[in-house]
Design an enzyme around this catalytic site. Structure first.
Site, PDB file in Angstrom:
ATOM      1  N   ASP A   1     -11.767   3.794   5.928  1.00 16.29           N
ATOM      2  CA  ASP A   1     -11.961   4.115   4.518  1.00 16.29           C
ATOM      3  C   ASP A   1     -11.872   2.885   3.635  1.00 16.29           C
ATOM      4  O   ASP A   1     -12.682   2.693   2.744  1.00 16.29           O
ATOM      5  CB  ASP A   1     -10.987   5.194   4.050  1.00 16.29           C
ATOM      6  CG  ASP A   1      -9.520   4.868   4.300  1.00 16.29           C
ATOM      7  OD1 ASP A   1      -9.213   3.854   4.965  1.00 16.29           O
ATOM      8  OD2 ASP A   1      -8.661   5.651   3.858  1.00 16.29           O
ATOM      9  N   ILE A   2     -10.880   2.002   3.907  1.00 20.78           N
ATOM     10  CA  ILE A   2     -10.636   0.906   2.971  1.00 20.78           C
ATOM     11  C   ILE A   2     -10.115  -0.327   3.707  1.00 20.78           C
ATOM     12  O   ILE A   2      -9.323  -0.210   4.645  1.00 20.78           O
ATOM     13  CB  ILE A   2      -9.642   1.353   1.869  1.00 20.78           C
ATOM     14  CG1 ILE A   2      -9.528   0.322   0.761  1.00 20.78           C
ATOM     15  CG2 ILE A   2      -8.292   1.715   2.456  1.00 20.78           C
ATOM     16  CD1 ILE A   2      -8.816   0.852  -0.479  1.00 20.78           C
TER      17      ILE A   2
ATOM     18  N   ASP B   1      -7.852  -3.352   2.989  1.00 29.98           N
ATOM     19  CA  ASP B   1      -6.835  -3.737   2.020  1.00 29.98           C
ATOM     20  C   ASP B   1      -6.213  -5.066   2.470  1.00 29.98           C
ATOM     21  O   ASP B   1      -6.753  -6.122   2.217  1.00 29.98           O
ATOM     22  CB  ASP B   1      -5.813  -2.612   1.904  1.00 29.98           C
ATOM     23  CG  ASP B   1      -4.842  -2.783   0.762  1.00 29.98           C
ATOM     24  OD1 ASP B   1      -4.747  -3.881   0.185  1.00 29.98           O
ATOM     25  OD2 ASP B   1      -4.140  -1.808   0.425  1.00 29.98           O
ATOM     26  N   THR B   2      -5.113  -5.013   3.175  1.00 37.25           N
ATOM     27  CA  THR B   2      -4.463  -6.236   3.645  1.00 37.25           C
ATOM     28  C   THR B   2      -5.178  -6.830   4.853  1.00 37.25           C
ATOM     29  O   THR B   2      -5.011  -8.006   5.154  1.00 37.25           O
ATOM     30  CB  THR B   2      -2.999  -5.977   4.054  1.00 37.25           C
ATOM     31  OG1 THR B   2      -2.986  -5.097   5.184  1.00 37.25           O
ATOM     32  CG2 THR B   2      -2.205  -5.385   2.898  1.00 37.25           C
ATOM     33  N   GLY B   3      -5.934  -5.999   5.561  1.00 39.17           N
ATOM     34  CA  GLY B   3      -6.608  -6.425   6.781  1.00 39.17           C
ATOM     35  C   GLY B   3      -5.779  -6.185   8.028  1.00 39.17           C
ATOM     36  O   GLY B   3      -6.265  -6.347   9.147  1.00 39.17           O
ATOM     37  N   LEU B   4      -4.540  -5.774   7.857  1.00 41.14           N
ATOM     38  CA  LEU B   4      -3.623  -5.594   8.983  1.00 41.14           C
ATOM     39  C   LEU B   4      -4.134  -4.560   9.988  1.00 41.14           C
ATOM     40  O   LEU B   4      -4.240  -4.843  11.181  1.00 41.14           O
ATOM     41  CB  LEU B   4      -2.236  -5.191   8.464  1.00 41.14           C
ATOM     42  CG  LEU B   4      -1.177  -4.905   9.513  1.00 41.14           C
ATOM     43  CD1 LEU B   4      -0.854  -6.168  10.298  1.00 41.14           C
ATOM     44  CD2 LEU B   4       0.082  -4.357   8.856  1.00 41.14           C
ATOM     45  N   THR B   5      -4.465  -3.367   9.529  1.00 36.39           N
ATOM     46  CA  THR B   5      -4.877  -2.294  10.436  1.00 36.39           C
ATOM     47  C   THR B   5      -6.199  -2.622  11.113  1.00 36.39           C
ATOM     48  O   THR B   5      -6.317  -2.532  12.338  1.00 36.39           O
ATOM     49  CB  THR B   5      -4.979  -0.951   9.679  1.00 36.39           C
ATOM     50  OG1 THR B   5      -3.707  -0.655   9.090  1.00 36.39           O
ATOM     51  CG2 THR B   5      -5.382   0.172  10.610  1.00 36.39           C
TER      52      THR B   5
ATOM     53  N   LYS C   1     -11.195  -3.726  -0.873  1.00 33.36           N
ATOM     54  CA  LYS C   1     -10.300  -4.058  -1.981  1.00 33.36           C
ATOM     55  C   LYS C   1     -10.208  -5.573  -2.105  1.00 33.36           C
ATOM     56  O   LYS C   1      -9.817  -6.259  -1.166  1.00 33.36           O
ATOM     57  CB  LYS C   1      -8.913  -3.458  -1.725  1.00 33.36           C
ATOM     58  CG  LYS C   1      -7.989  -3.557  -2.914  1.00 33.36           C
ATOM     59  CD  LYS C   1      -6.611  -3.000  -2.615  1.00 33.36           C
ATOM     60  CE  LYS C   1      -6.581  -1.506  -2.679  1.00 33.36           C
ATOM     61  NZ  LYS C   1      -5.184  -0.983  -2.691  1.00 33.36           N
TER      62      LYS C   1
ATOM     63  N   ASP D   1      -5.427   9.403   0.433  1.00 33.82           N
ATOM     64  CA  ASP D   1      -4.345  10.243  -0.079  1.00 33.82           C
ATOM     65  C   ASP D   1      -3.174   9.437  -0.624  1.00 33.82           C
ATOM     66  O   ASP D   1      -3.085   8.228  -0.450  1.00 33.82           O
ATOM     67  CB  ASP D   1      -3.823  11.144   1.041  1.00 33.82           C
ATOM     68  CG  ASP D   1      -2.959  10.374   2.037  1.00 33.82           C
ATOM     69  OD1 ASP D   1      -1.811  10.808   2.279  1.00 33.82           O
ATOM     70  OD2 ASP D   1      -3.415   9.350   2.585  1.00 33.82           O
TER      71      ASP D   1
END
Length: 180
Positions: A105-106, A108-112, A136, A164
């Site tokens: 979905d997004i 963000d930090t790139g961690l996942t 982001k 969510d």
């Protein structure tokens, strides 16, 4: 399509309306059909946030595909990443020699995405591309090559269209900034 009664009042503002999302998802589907023409795509989907995006996207792609869902999270109920990725890797699924498309979905930090991308590369796929609905714009803790992106957004916490806050707001047809 109207949002469920009362839910929009929880938003500070709508960032992306349903029509904008629908149009961009259709554009991404056409791009993927062109890029993967003549191939079988193995789509790896990060659940639960990507549920609506991926369902809408994949139903529009007229190519053979295999779909694998994974559970991964680094938020654990809050509005910021905890810095720890929890993976729910499927047993008995192999990616060696396959054309893999990792969707979330997004970014963000790139961690996942970085952790999952590294895990998939270990499996030696024929190709591996990454796509997200939202990118982001913020400093990344982990650099992740991004091949497909729906929208770039600012560094704000968003909900709706699958995303969510503490299990709520996934059902919104739009993406908005939550009043916190």
């Amino acid at each position: 399509m109207p949002a469920p009664t009362g839910v929009l009042t929880d938003l500070d503002r709508v960032l992306l309306d349903a029509d904008s999302i629908r149009n961009r998802v259709s554009e991404l589907a056409r791009q993927l059909e062109t890029d993967y023409e003549g191939k079988v795509i193995t789509v790896v989907v990060l659940m639960d946030g990507a549920l609506f995006f991926v369902a809408d996207l994949l139903r529009q792609i007229n190519l053979p595909m295999r779909i694998v869902t994974l559970g991964a999270s680094s938020y654990h109920g809050g509005t910021e990443s905890t810095g720890e990725v929890k993976l729910n890797w499927p047993s008995g699924v192999e990616f060696t020699g396959l054309d893999v498309l990792l969707l979330d979905d997004i970014l963000d930090t790139g961690l996942t995405l970085s952790a999952l991308r590294d895990r998939l590369l270990f499996e030696q796929p024929a190709s591996l591309k990454t796509g997200v609905l939202l990118d982001k714009k913020r400093p990344r803790e982990h650099d992740v090559p991004l091949d497909y992106c729906g929208f770039e957004i600012g560094d704000e916490f968003v909900v709706g269209y699958g995303m969510d806050y503490q299990g709520r707001f996934r059902n919104l047809p739009c993406i908005g900034i939550l009043k916190l």
